[in-house]
Design a protein around this motif. Structure first.
Motif, mmCIF file in Angstrom:
data_model
loop_
_atom_site.group_PDB
_atom_site.id
_atom_site.type_symbol
_atom_site.label_atom_id
_atom_site.label_comp_id
_atom_site.label_asym_id
_atom_site.label_seq_id
_atom_site.Cartn_x
_atom_site.Cartn_y
_atom_site.Cartn_z
ATOM 1 N N ALA A 1 -3.337 5.881 2.716
ATOM 2 C CA ALA A 1 -3.225 5.621 4.162
ATOM 3 C C ALA A 1 -1.788 5.229 4.495
ATOM 4 C CB ALA A 1 -4.185 4.515 4.564
ATOM 5 N N GLU A 2 -1.278 5.726 5.587
ATOM 6 C CA GLU A 2 0.105 5.454 5.986
ATOM 7 C C GLU A 2 0.184 4.712 7.318
ATOM 8 O OE1 GLU A 2 4.365 5.551 6.074
ATOM 9 O OE2 GLU A 2 2.883 5.727 4.472
ATOM 10 N N ASP A 3 -0.641 5.087 8.268
ATOM 11 C CA ASP A 3 -0.565 4.514 9.607
ATOM 12 C C ASP A 3 -1.322 3.190 9.711
ATOM 13 O OD1 ASP A 3 0.819 6.778 10.254
ATOM 14 O OD2 ASP A 3 -0.915 7.810 11.105
ATOM 15 N N SER B 1 5.588 2.960 5.497
ATOM 16 C CA SER B 1 6.925 3.342 5.055
ATOM 17 C C SER B 1 8.007 2.733 5.940
ATOM 18 C CB SER B 1 7.065 4.865 5.025
ATOM 19 O OG SER B 1 6.213 5.421 4.039
ATOM 20 N N ASP B 2 7.745 2.662 7.239
ATOM 21 C CA ASP B 2 8.714 2.053 8.152
ATOM 22 C C ASP B 2 8.917 0.582 7.811
ATOM 23 O OD1 ASP B 2 9.211 4.351 9.557
ATOM 24 O OD2 ASP B 2 7.780 3.909 11.159
ATOM 25 N N TYR B 3 7.825 -0.108 7.500
ATOM 26 C CA TYR B 3 7.951 -1.519 7.150
ATOM 27 C C TYR B 3 8.673 -1.689 5.816
ATOM 28 C CZ TYR B 3 7.044 -6.250 5.720
ATOM 29 O OH TYR B 3 7.228 -7.541 5.280
ATOM 30 N N MET B 4 8.332 -0.863 4.829
ATOM 31 C CA MET B 4 8.971 -0.970 3.519
ATOM 32 C C MET B 4 10.467 -0.659 3.607
ATOM 33 S SD MET B 4 6.723 -2.054 1.407
ATOM 34 C CE MET B 4 7.594 -1.764 -0.129
ATOM 35 N N LYS B 5 10.816 0.284 4.468
ATOM 36 C CA LYS B 5 12.235 0.591 4.687
ATOM 37 C C LYS B 5 12.948 -0.624 5.280
ATOM 38 C CE LYS B 5 13.691 4.630 6.122
ATOM 39 N NZ LYS B 5 13.969 5.828 6.938
ATOM 40 N N TRP C 1 -3.728 -3.970 5.628
ATOM 41 C CA TRP C 1 -2.397 -3.942 4.997
ATOM 42 C C TRP C 1 -1.351 -4.554 5.916
ATOM 43 C CZ3 TRP C 1 2.610 -2.187 5.413
ATOM 44 C CH2 TRP C 1 3.344 -2.045 4.232
ATOM 45 N N PHE C 2 -1.531 -4.410 7.215
ATOM 46 C CA PHE C 2 -0.534 -4.841 8.195
ATOM 47 C C PHE C 2 -0.739 -6.276 8.685
ATOM 48 C CE2 PHE C 2 -0.148 -0.274 8.306
ATOM 49 C CZ PHE C 2 1.207 -0.050 8.534
ATOM 50 N N LYS C 3 -1.634 -7.020 8.047
ATOM 51 C CA LYS C 3 -1.855 -8.412 8.458
ATOM 52 C C LYS C 3 -0.572 -9.219 8.344
ATOM 53 C CE LYS C 3 -6.799 -8.815 7.407
ATOM 54 N NZ LYS C 3 -7.819 -9.403 6.497
ATOM 55 N N GLY C 4 -0.195 -9.879 9.444
ATOM 56 C CA GLY C 4 1.015 -10.699 9.438
ATOM 57 C C GLY C 4 2.296 -9.936 9.692
ATOM 58 N N ILE C 5 2.217 -8.618 9.893
ATOM 59 C CA ILE C 5 3.402 -7.792 10.126
ATOM 60 C C ILE C 5 3.547 -7.508 11.622
ATOM 61 C CG2 ILE C 5 4.432 -5.520 9.714
ATOM 62 C CD1 ILE C 5 3.212 -5.529 6.969
ATOM 63 N N ASP C 6 4.773 -7.592 12.110
ATOM 64 C CA ASP C 6 5.058 -7.356 13.527
ATOM 65 C C ASP C 6 4.480 -6.020 13.997
ATOM 66 O OD1 ASP C 6 6.797 -6.439 15.907
ATOM 67 O OD2 ASP C 6 7.379 -8.539 15.645
ATOM 68 N N SER C 7 3.965 -6.014 15.194
ATOM 69 C CA SER C 7 3.277 -4.834 15.733
ATOM 70 C C SER C 7 4.194 -3.638 15.948
ATOM 71 C CB SER C 7 2.591 -5.190 17.059
ATOM 72 O OG SER C 7 3.542 -5.638 18.009
ATOM 73 N N ARG C 8 5.508 -3.860 15.907
ATOM 74 C CA ARG C 8 6.418 -2.714 16.105
ATOM 75 C C ARG C 8 6.399 -1.742 14.937
ATOM 76 N NH1 ARG C 8 10.205 -6.695 14.459
ATOM 77 N NH2 ARG C 8 11.779 -5.990 12.942
#
Length: 336
Positions: free
Chosen positions: A136-138, A157-161, A145-152
């Motif tokens: 899964a990517e999106d 991959s964008d977050y890991m970058k 996976w995106f818990k605690g990560i900014d909604s932007r």
């Protein structure tokens, strides 16, 4: 007078293409082969029976001393079997979701009855790695996976970058804020840093190193990173690996991995750059060399926390690369 009647021996037999095990009673290898070929619908010519555990081929003599209920495998002439390790290889190479789900359930079942700490750890790691959602990517496909990560951030991959670029920005700040430069050459030092900043902007602070979509990434297309070993090692002796794209826990654990400078940033690179500016005497600083040591894979190694050596590396910059080979620059009056 009656002759000696052989007592049938019960074994468990499967084929390479059929994982189901059949209990078969036979008094000889010949009889076992005949019954096995009939069950699995194989042509007897060239077929043989081997121990499931280590792949040893059975002979008539070996069959006589074989313990009851031994697990065996029936092979055709073209097939090979080197033992139960083959099953592990087949399992690791399988992309079948049903196979993976069955393995997870089996591991959970074993874990519930297992008390040995080492075995529990192995089973827990197996379940953890098999239960990921790395494909899964999106954000919408893996909200956990995106818990605690900014909604932007809409993709992994964008977050890991961004994560990698943030580390590189941290290195840049250390270079900018270095206090070991005299006021006399502070302007020239900051000019060199500014040149590096412009280069970093063109490559987006090398965030590509953690982006599985990029050609220059440190991970596989699936998102697996492998430890590159300590600064003075060719590889990681423990084969540490992690897929932060798999689940939230792995993403958090990945933050403990280091992008380690082989030639140390604080002890060697920055002080050498500062000294080079102080004594340059009109020579042009080879900023590209320092840039490569500070911010690129030329000098960076991705290492598991256990492989991160915090002791002095005792490695120095190459003195022949500190200045460019071109003509000397005219010194500014402020540095005269």
């Amino acid at each position: 007078m009656f002759g000696h009647i052989k007592k049938p021996k019960c074994v468990k037999l499967r084929s390479l293409d059929n994982k189901q095990k059949y209990g078969i009673a036979a008094t000889s290898m010949k009889e076992l082969l005949e019954k096995g070929c009939e069950i699995f619908e194989l042509c007897p010519a060239g077929c043989r029976v081997c121990l499931y555990e280590d792949g040893t081929e059975l002979t008539e003599d070996y069959f006589r001393i074989l313990p009851g209920n031994t697990q065996l495998i029936l092979l055709t002439k073209e097939q090979a079997w080197s033992g139960c390790i083959c099953d592990i290889s087949l399992l690791l190479g399988s992309s079948n979701k049903q196979t993976t789900d069955r393995l997870i359930e089996s591991a959970k079942s074993l874990l519930s009855d297992e008390n040995a700490p080492k075995r529990r750890k192995i089973l827990q790691e197996l379940i953890h790695n098999l239960s990921d959602n790395a494909e899964a990517e999106d954000r919408e496909c893996d909200k956990d996976w995106f818990k605690g990560i900014d909604s932007r951030f809409k993709t992994k991959s964008d977050y890991m970058k961004y994560n990698c670029a943030s580390r590189v920005r941290g290195y840049l700040k250390e270079v900018k804020d270095y206090t070991g430069v005299s006021l006399k050459v502070q302007g020239e030092y900051q000019r060199i840093v500014a040149t590096m900043v412009e280069q970093l902007k063109t490559v987006k602070y090398n965030g590509c190193y953690f982006d599985r979509r990029e050609k220059d990434s440190l991970c596989t297309q699936e998102g697996w990173f492998s430890c590159q070993g300590a600064f003075d090692a060719e590889k990681c002796p423990s084969f540490h690996s992690i897929n932060p794209y798999g689940n939230c826990e792995s993403r958090i654990l990945f933050s403990t991995w280091n992008l380690d400078h082989r030639i140390e940033k604080k002890r060697a690179i920055i002080p050498t750059l500062a000294k080079a500016v102080e004594i340059r005497n009109g020579r042009e600083i080879n900023w590209e060399y320092f840039y490569s040591l500070l911010f690129t894979r030329e000098n960076l190694k991705l290492v598991h926390i256990a492989c991160h050596e915090k002791t002095c590396h005792n490695l120095e910059c190459d003195g022949s690369k500190v200045y460019t080979k071109g003509k000397r620059r005219r010194q500014r009056t402020t540095e005269a």
